[in-house]
Design a protein around this motif. Sequence first.
Motif, PDB file in Angstrom:
ATOM      1  N   GLY A   2     -14.514   9.191 -17.590  1.00  0.00           N
ATOM      2  CA  GLY A   2     -15.031  10.458 -17.107  1.00  0.00           C
ATOM      3  C   GLY A   2     -15.035  10.584 -15.596  1.00  0.00           C
ATOM      4  N   VAL A   3     -14.796   9.490 -14.887  1.00  0.00           N
ATOM      5  CA  VAL A   3     -14.753   9.524 -13.420  1.00  0.00           C
ATOM      6  C   VAL A   3     -13.370   9.952 -12.932  1.00  0.00           C
ATOM      7  N   GLN A   4     -12.327   9.586 -13.674  1.00  0.00           N
ATOM      8  CA  GLN A   4     -10.963  10.082 -13.448  1.00  0.00           C
ATOM      9  C   GLN A   4     -10.331   9.567 -12.161  1.00  0.00           C
ATOM     10  N   ALA A   5      -9.573   8.492 -12.329  1.00  0.00           N
ATOM     11  CA  ALA A   5      -8.820   7.918 -11.217  1.00  0.00           C
ATOM     12  C   ALA A   5      -7.652   7.115 -11.768  1.00  0.00           C
ATOM     13  N   ALA A   6      -6.495   7.264 -11.169  1.00  0.00           N
ATOM     14  CA  ALA A   6      -5.320   6.498 -11.576  1.00  0.00           C
ATOM     15  C   ALA A   6      -4.403   6.323 -10.378  1.00  0.00           C
ATOM     16  N   VAL A   7      -3.481   5.382 -10.508  1.00  0.00           N
ATOM     17  CA  VAL A   7      -2.543   5.078  -9.431  1.00  0.00           C
ATOM     18  C   VAL A   7      -1.126   5.056  -9.995  1.00  0.00           C
ATOM     19  N   MET A   8      -0.217   5.761  -9.317  1.00  0.00           N
ATOM     20  CA  MET A   8       1.208   5.671  -9.619  1.00  0.00           C
ATOM     21  C   MET A   8       1.840   4.773  -8.563  1.00  0.00           C
TER      22      MET A   8
ATOM     23  N   THR B 288       5.095   2.885 -12.323  1.00  0.00           N
ATOM     24  CA  THR B 288       4.019   2.269 -13.103  1.00  0.00           C
ATOM     25  C   THR B 288       2.725   3.030 -12.891  1.00  0.00           C
ATOM     26  N   CYS B 289       2.009   3.260 -13.978  1.00  0.00           N
ATOM     27  CA  CYS B 289       0.687   3.871 -13.895  1.00  0.00           C
ATOM     28  C   CYS B 289      -0.374   2.838 -14.268  1.00  0.00           C
ATOM     29  N   VAL B 290      -1.352   2.652 -13.381  1.00  0.00           N
ATOM     30  CA  VAL B 290      -2.484   1.770 -13.646  1.00  0.00           C
ATOM     31  C   VAL B 290      -3.767   2.541 -13.330  1.00  0.00           C
TER      32      VAL B 290
ATOM     33  N   ASN C  73       0.816  -1.222   0.000  1.00  0.00           N
ATOM     34  CA  ASN C  73       0.000   0.000   0.000  1.00  0.00           C
ATOM     35  C   ASN C  73       0.845   1.265   0.000  1.00  0.00           C
ATOM     36  N   ASP C  74       1.976   1.210   0.669  1.00  0.00           N
ATOM     37  CA  ASP C  74       2.827   2.397   0.765  1.00  0.00           C
ATOM     38  C   ASP C  74       3.467   2.781  -0.567  1.00  0.00           C
ATOM     39  N   TRP C  75       3.424   1.877  -1.547  1.00  0.00           N
ATOM     40  CA  TRP C  75       4.041   2.174  -2.834  1.00  0.00           C
ATOM     41  C   TRP C  75       3.135   3.038  -3.714  1.00  0.00           C
ATOM     42  N   MET C  76       1.889   3.250  -3.294  1.00  0.00           N
ATOM     43  CA  MET C  76       0.870   3.841  -4.168  1.00  0.00           C
ATOM     44  C   MET C  76       0.663   5.329  -3.919  1.00  0.00           C
ATOM     45  N   LEU C  77       0.562   6.061  -5.018  1.00  0.00           N
ATOM     46  CA  LEU C  77       0.132   7.447  -4.997  1.00  0.00           C
ATOM     47  C   LEU C  77      -0.993   7.587  -6.020  1.00  0.00           C
ATOM     48  N   PHE C  78      -2.012   8.350  -5.697  1.00  0.00           N
ATOM     49  CA  PHE C  78      -3.182   8.445  -6.574  1.00  0.00           C
ATOM     50  C   PHE C  78      -3.168   9.758  -7.353  1.00  0.00           C
ATOM     51  N   HIS C  79      -3.794   9.698  -8.531  1.00  0.00           N
ATOM     52  CA  HIS C  79      -3.844  10.864  -9.403  1.00  0.00           C
ATOM     53  C   HIS C  79      -5.188  10.869 -10.117  1.00  0.00           C
ATOM     54  N   HIS C  80      -5.449  11.963 -10.864  1.00  0.00           N
ATOM     55  CA  HIS C  80      -6.748  12.122 -11.513  1.00  0.00           C
ATOM     56  C   HIS C  80      -6.822  11.461 -12.875  1.00  0.00           C
ATOM     57  N   GLY C  81      -5.763  10.834 -13.318  1.00  0.00           N
ATOM     58  CA  GLY C  81      -5.750  10.126 -14.583  1.00  0.00           C
ATOM     59  C   GLY C  81      -4.334   9.758 -14.949  1.00  0.00           C
TER      60      GLY C  81
ATOM     61  N   GLY D 102      -0.796  21.694  -5.155  1.00  0.00           N
ATOM     62  CA  GLY D 102      -2.049  21.657  -4.401  1.00  0.00           C
ATOM     63  C   GLY D 102      -2.966  20.546  -4.855  1.00  0.00           C
ATOM     64  N   GLN D 103      -2.359  19.444  -5.249  1.00  0.00           N
ATOM     65  CA  GLN D 103      -3.144  18.336  -5.798  1.00  0.00           C
ATOM     66  C   GLN D 103      -3.956  17.661  -4.694  1.00  0.00           C
ATOM     67  N   MET D 104      -5.273  17.567  -4.921  1.00  0.00           N
ATOM     68  CA  MET D 104      -6.156  16.948  -3.946  1.00  0.00           C
ATOM     69  C   MET D 104      -6.264  15.450  -4.209  1.00  0.00           C
TER      70      MET D 104
END
Length: 384
Positions: A237-243, A225-227, A83-91, A262-264
């Motif tokens: 259109g929902v916009q979710a991704a993981v680095m 890696t981006c998934v 879990n600690d390897w993950m960062l989330f993004h909007h796409g 300021g990324q939420m």
Amino acid sequence: MIDRKNTRSVKWGNMEAVYGVEDASEVLPMWIADMDFKAPQPVIAAMQERLDHGVFGYSYICAKCKDAVRTWLSSRHGWETENDWMLFHHGVVPAIATVVETFTNEGDNILITSPVYPPFFNVPGHQKRNIVECKLREENGKYSIDFDAFEKSLQQGVKLFILCHPHNPGGVVWTEEELRNILRLCKKYDVLILSDEIHADLVLPGFKHIPLAVLAEEESGRVITCVAPTKTFNLAGVQAAVMITKEDDLREALQQSALAHGQMELNAFAASALISAFTECEEWLENLLETISSNMDYVISTLTEAVPGIQIQKPEATYLLWIDYRGTGLSEEEMMDRLLNKGKLALEPGSKYGEAGRGFLRMNVATPRTIVEDGVERFIKAMQ
């Protein structure tokens, strides 16, 4: 059949701006990579439950979100993450932009293998980075990496290599040998790798996706890696991704970038959709893959028989056909004119993916069979 008109759909409602056709309502869109299928019912139910709550305050990424990603990657791809390897993004595209900005500077060289997804060119270009383009080796529509050319490209002071894995638009699932060669050479020249694996779950029967990071542990390669669930479950259109990266220094730099901008966190609906997609929707995905494969078989057999000069290599992944029309003798301008004005069909021109794509068209077949058949009829009409 879902009517997507008047829903602010880029695919169905923005063709006039994209293609310049006078009456876009007559044109069938089979271009941009989203599906015409409803998202899985469990995802819809999860979002409806969140909607019914009625309070949409600030959200954060909970352990349940990360657990869903981790469990999916383990069961689907044999990739054991933490879990600690993950960062989330909007796409994934915004994630690519963040990686480019964080780990390179203006004027730095970034390597891509073309033809490839346009943001691989555009995002670094808009950040004033230099694109080093290594063209893939192509034979009858089947792509492979020319590693002599790849190494020569790396020798040009490349800082970052962006890998499309599986490949869009060619539909290639890279082999273990190819992936190890990429890792070996990037390590040799101290090049960071960004592996875009958004199509990893859309690998067709008979093929298997190998996450680059799994092999990177053995090859000591440095990989981000981006998934995302968005391509797989039609949630763009929902916009979710993981680095994802196990390298502490890379994650820390990405976190600092998020703070600087300021990324939420993901919005409330994206988090609910992600959890449901990765925990409740595997059967839906298996059915989808069968449908895509069947649609591809229909298009390939029908078009290649009806239109002289057309060749199509069945992809190993994605829901996108890469149609080779070089045998027709038509230029790209002539082909697009025929398709849009005579056939009333919107496909993507291959040059959008770099000059290495000229002579090809990209067709999205993630749509009901009736639309696929209509698209094929329009293509044949355009070529008569």
